[in-house]
Design a protein around this motif. Structure first.
Motif, PDB file in Angstrom:
ATOM      1  N   HIS A  75     -34.406  21.419  38.632  1.00 38.72           N
ATOM      2  CA  HIS A  75     -35.620  21.080  37.892  1.00 38.72           C
ATOM      3  C   HIS A  75     -36.568  22.261  37.719  1.00 38.72           C
ATOM      4  N   SER A  76     -36.196  23.432  38.241  1.00 43.79           N
ATOM      5  CA  SER A  76     -37.050  24.614  38.118  1.00 43.79           C
ATOM      6  C   SER A  76     -37.148  25.049  36.658  1.00 43.79           C
ATOM      7  N   CYS A  77     -38.215  25.740  36.351  1.00 46.91           N
ATOM      8  CA  CYS A  77     -38.436  26.287  35.007  1.00 46.91           C
ATOM      9  C   CYS A  77     -37.216  27.124  34.599  1.00 46.91           C
ATOM     10  N   GLU A  78     -36.553  26.713  33.513  1.00 47.00           N
ATOM     11  CA  GLU A  78     -35.295  27.367  33.123  1.00 47.00           C
ATOM     12  C   GLU A  78     -35.447  28.851  32.787  1.00 47.00           C
ATOM     13  N   PRO A  79     -36.440  29.263  31.980  1.00 47.82           N
ATOM     14  CA  PRO A  79     -36.568  30.703  31.714  1.00 47.82           C
ATOM     15  C   PRO A  79     -36.850  31.505  32.990  1.00 47.82           C
ATOM     16  N   CYS A  80     -37.676  30.949  33.862  1.00 44.07           N
ATOM     17  CA  CYS A  80     -37.971  31.624  35.138  1.00 44.07           C
ATOM     18  C   CYS A  80     -36.706  31.723  35.988  1.00 44.07           C
ATOM     19  N   LEU A  81     -35.978  30.635  36.070  1.00 41.42           N
ATOM     20  CA  LEU A  81     -34.750  30.604  36.863  1.00 41.42           C
ATOM     21  C   LEU A  81     -33.742  31.623  36.348  1.00 41.42           C
ATOM     22  N   ASN A  82     -33.537  31.661  35.043  1.00 41.04           N
ATOM     23  CA  ASN A  82     -32.582  32.616  34.471  1.00 41.04           C
ATOM     24  C   ASN A  82     -32.992  34.055  34.745  1.00 41.04           C
ATOM     25  N   ARG A  83     -34.284  34.351  34.593  1.00 41.04           N
ATOM     26  CA  ARG A  83     -34.774  35.708  34.853  1.00 41.04           C
ATOM     27  C   ARG A  83     -34.547  36.087  36.317  1.00 41.04           C
ATOM     28  N   GLU A  84     -34.888  35.175  37.223  1.00 38.94           N
ATOM     29  CA  GLU A  84     -34.771  35.507  38.645  1.00 38.94           C
ATOM     30  C   GLU A  84     -33.317  35.535  39.109  1.00 38.94           C
ATOM     31  N   LEU A  85     -32.468  34.711  38.524  1.00 39.81           N
ATOM     32  CA  LEU A  85     -31.040  34.797  38.864  1.00 39.81           C
ATOM     33  C   LEU A  85     -30.460  36.148  38.438  1.00 39.81           C
ATOM     34  N   ALA A  86     -30.894  36.659  37.291  1.00 39.84           N
ATOM     35  CA  ALA A  86     -30.454  37.990  36.864  1.00 39.84           C
ATOM     36  C   ALA A  86     -30.951  39.051  37.852  1.00 39.84           C
ATOM     37  N   ASN A  87     -32.187  38.912  38.327  1.00 33.54           N
ATOM     38  CA  ASN A  87     -32.722  39.848  39.325  1.00 33.54           C
ATOM     39  C   ASN A  87     -31.961  39.750  40.645  1.00 33.54           C
ATOM     40  N   ILE A  88     -31.666  38.545  41.065  1.00 34.47           N
ATOM     41  CA  ILE A  88     -30.902  38.334  42.300  1.00 34.47           C
ATOM     42  C   ILE A  88     -29.505  38.935  42.167  1.00 34.47           C
ATOM     43  N   SER A  89     -28.868  38.738  41.026  1.00 40.35           N
ATOM     44  CA  SER A  89     -27.541  39.311  40.777  1.00 40.35           C
ATOM     45  C   SER A  89     -27.593  40.832  40.901  1.00 40.35           C
ATOM     46  N   ARG A 108     -21.095  21.008  41.297  1.00 43.80           N
ATOM     47  CA  ARG A 108     -20.284  21.745  40.317  1.00 43.80           C
ATOM     48  C   ARG A 108     -21.179  22.503  39.332  1.00 43.80           C
ATOM     49  N   ASP A 109     -22.244  21.861  38.843  1.00 33.11           N
ATOM     50  CA  ASP A 109     -23.188  22.525  37.938  1.00 33.11           C
ATOM     51  C   ASP A 109     -23.842  23.725  38.625  1.00 33.11           C
ATOM     52  N   PHE A 110     -24.170  23.566  39.891  1.00 31.36           N
ATOM     53  CA  PHE A 110     -24.772  24.648  40.670  1.00 31.36           C
ATOM     54  C   PHE A 110     -23.814  25.844  40.747  1.00 31.36           C
ATOM     55  N   LYS A 111     -22.566  25.575  41.082  1.00 33.50           N
ATOM     56  CA  LYS A 111     -21.585  26.661  41.200  1.00 33.50           C
ATOM     57  C   LYS A 111     -21.334  27.340  39.857  1.00 33.50           C
ATOM     58  N   LEU A 112     -21.346  26.578  38.772  1.00 35.22           N
ATOM     59  CA  LEU A 112     -21.176  27.165  37.438  1.00 35.22           C
ATOM     60  C   LEU A 112     -22.355  28.081  37.091  1.00 35.22           C
ATOM     61  N   LEU A 113     -23.549  27.688  37.499  1.00 33.74           N
ATOM     62  CA  LEU A 113     -24.729  28.518  37.256  1.00 33.74           C
ATOM     63  C   LEU A 113     -24.604  29.849  37.997  1.00 33.74           C
ATOM     64  N   LEU A 114     -24.195  29.810  39.245  1.00 35.33           N
ATOM     65  CA  LEU A 114     -24.010  31.049  40.005  1.00 35.33           C
ATOM     66  C   LEU A 114     -22.943  31.924  39.362  1.00 35.33           C
ATOM     67  N   LYS A 115     -21.868  31.287  38.908  1.00 35.29           N
ATOM     68  CA  LYS A 115     -20.785  32.036  38.262  1.00 35.29           C
ATOM     69  C   LYS A 115     -21.268  32.695  36.969  1.00 35.29           C
ATOM     70  N   LYS A 116     -22.098  31.991  36.208  1.00 33.41           N
ATOM     71  CA  LYS A 116     -22.647  32.523  34.946  1.00 33.41           C
ATOM     72  C   LYS A 116     -23.385  33.844  35.191  1.00 33.41           C
ATOM     73  N   PHE A 117     -24.065  33.955  36.340  1.00 30.51           N
ATOM     74  CA  PHE A 117     -24.817  35.164  36.663  1.00 30.51           C
ATOM     75  C   PHE A 117     -24.046  36.088  37.613  1.00 30.51           C
ATOM     76  N   ASP A 118     -22.776  35.796  37.830  1.00 33.79           N
ATOM     77  CA  ASP A 118     -21.904  36.631  38.666  1.00 33.79           C
ATOM     78  C   ASP A 118     -22.494  36.808  40.069  1.00 33.79           C
ATOM     79  N   ILE A 119     -22.936  35.688  40.644  1.00 30.68           N
ATOM     80  CA  ILE A 119     -23.519  35.700  41.987  1.00 30.68           C
ATOM     81  C   ILE A 119     -22.507  35.097  42.955  1.00 30.68           C
ATOM     82  N   TYR A 140     -39.324  21.321  42.781  1.00 30.01           N
ATOM     83  CA  TYR A 140     -39.272  22.142  41.568  1.00 30.01           C
ATOM     84  C   TYR A 140     -39.656  23.583  41.847  1.00 30.01           C
ATOM     85  N   ASP A 141     -40.247  23.830  43.012  1.00 26.15           N
ATOM     86  CA  ASP A 141     -40.679  25.177  43.342  1.00 26.15           C
ATOM     87  C   ASP A 141     -39.529  26.156  43.245  1.00 26.15           C
ATOM     88  N   LEU A 142     -39.856  27.325  42.762  1.00 21.62           N
ATOM     89  CA  LEU A 142     -38.899  28.418  42.656  1.00 21.62           C
ATOM     90  C   LEU A 142     -39.585  29.611  43.315  1.00 21.62           C
TER      91      LEU A 142
END
Length: 183
Positions: A75-89, A108-119, A140-142
């Motif tokens: 439920h986290s803010c999607e643009p924020c999540l994507n930006r921070e996942l790229a930073n974490i990667s 499964r959705d969680f694991k696919l998200l990590l895979k998308k960012f190569d984490i 919802y906190d990120l």
């Protein structure tokens, strides 16, 4: 606390006579104050979390190392999540140990998200409604922080929507910190 940090920084800088003549300068000073409160902020302790597999002691996961912890949910803010996942990667590719703590109804959705960012970092999935830290308001906190081997929370950072530069500064600081300690 943010307003207090802003006041302290403004007061400290007032000896140098800072004149704020427009909104942009005011916002810049506020962001600087926010980053300073994160980098030099207070400490808290994290001992254990409750997952669908039972309680997990955080110290058992850390392997005696400083570790970046990234907390988010579906439920986290999607643009924020994507930006921070790229930073974490990016941090992960620099050899920084990372622990992902998330709340997702569909693993499964969680694991696919990590895979998308190569984490490929370790992760913990919390049950819906469970929190990682006492200061969490909602699932919802990120946020991200450094967890030391004694489970002290340091350098807590709540990303701000549409403020990429603030996130870049934070992650540059963290990357430099880990590089410094490797030498």
């Amino acid at each position: 606390i943010l307003g207090y940090k802003y006041y302290l920084n403004k007061k400290e800088l007032s000896d140098n006579v800072i004149k704020i003549s427009n909104l942009e300068q005011s916002i810049h000073l506020l962001k600087y104050s926010l980053l300073q409160s994160v980098v030099f902020g207070s400490e808290d302790k994290l001992l254990k979390v409750k997952t669908n597999k039972g309680e997990v002691l955080i110290s058992d996961i850390l392997d005696g190392m400083n570790t970046m912890v990234f907390r988010f949910s579906e439920h986290s803010c999607e643009p924020c999540l994507n930006r921070e996942l790229a930073n974490i990667s990016h941090l992960e590719k620099q050899g920084v140990p990372v622990l992902i703590v998330a709340t997702y109804s569909n693993p499964r959705d969680f694991k696919l998200l990590l895979k998308k960012f190569d984490i490929g970092s370790r992760y913990i999935l919390l049950e819906e409604g469970e929190s990682l830290c006492s200061f969490e308001n909602t699932s919802y906190d990120l946020f991200v922080f450094l967890l030391d081997p004694d489970t002290n929370i340091r350098f807590l950072f709540f990303p701000v929507q549409n403020e990429d530069n603030l996130s870049i500064e934070y992650f540059d600081f963290i990357e430099a910190l880990f590089k410094k300690h490797r030498k």
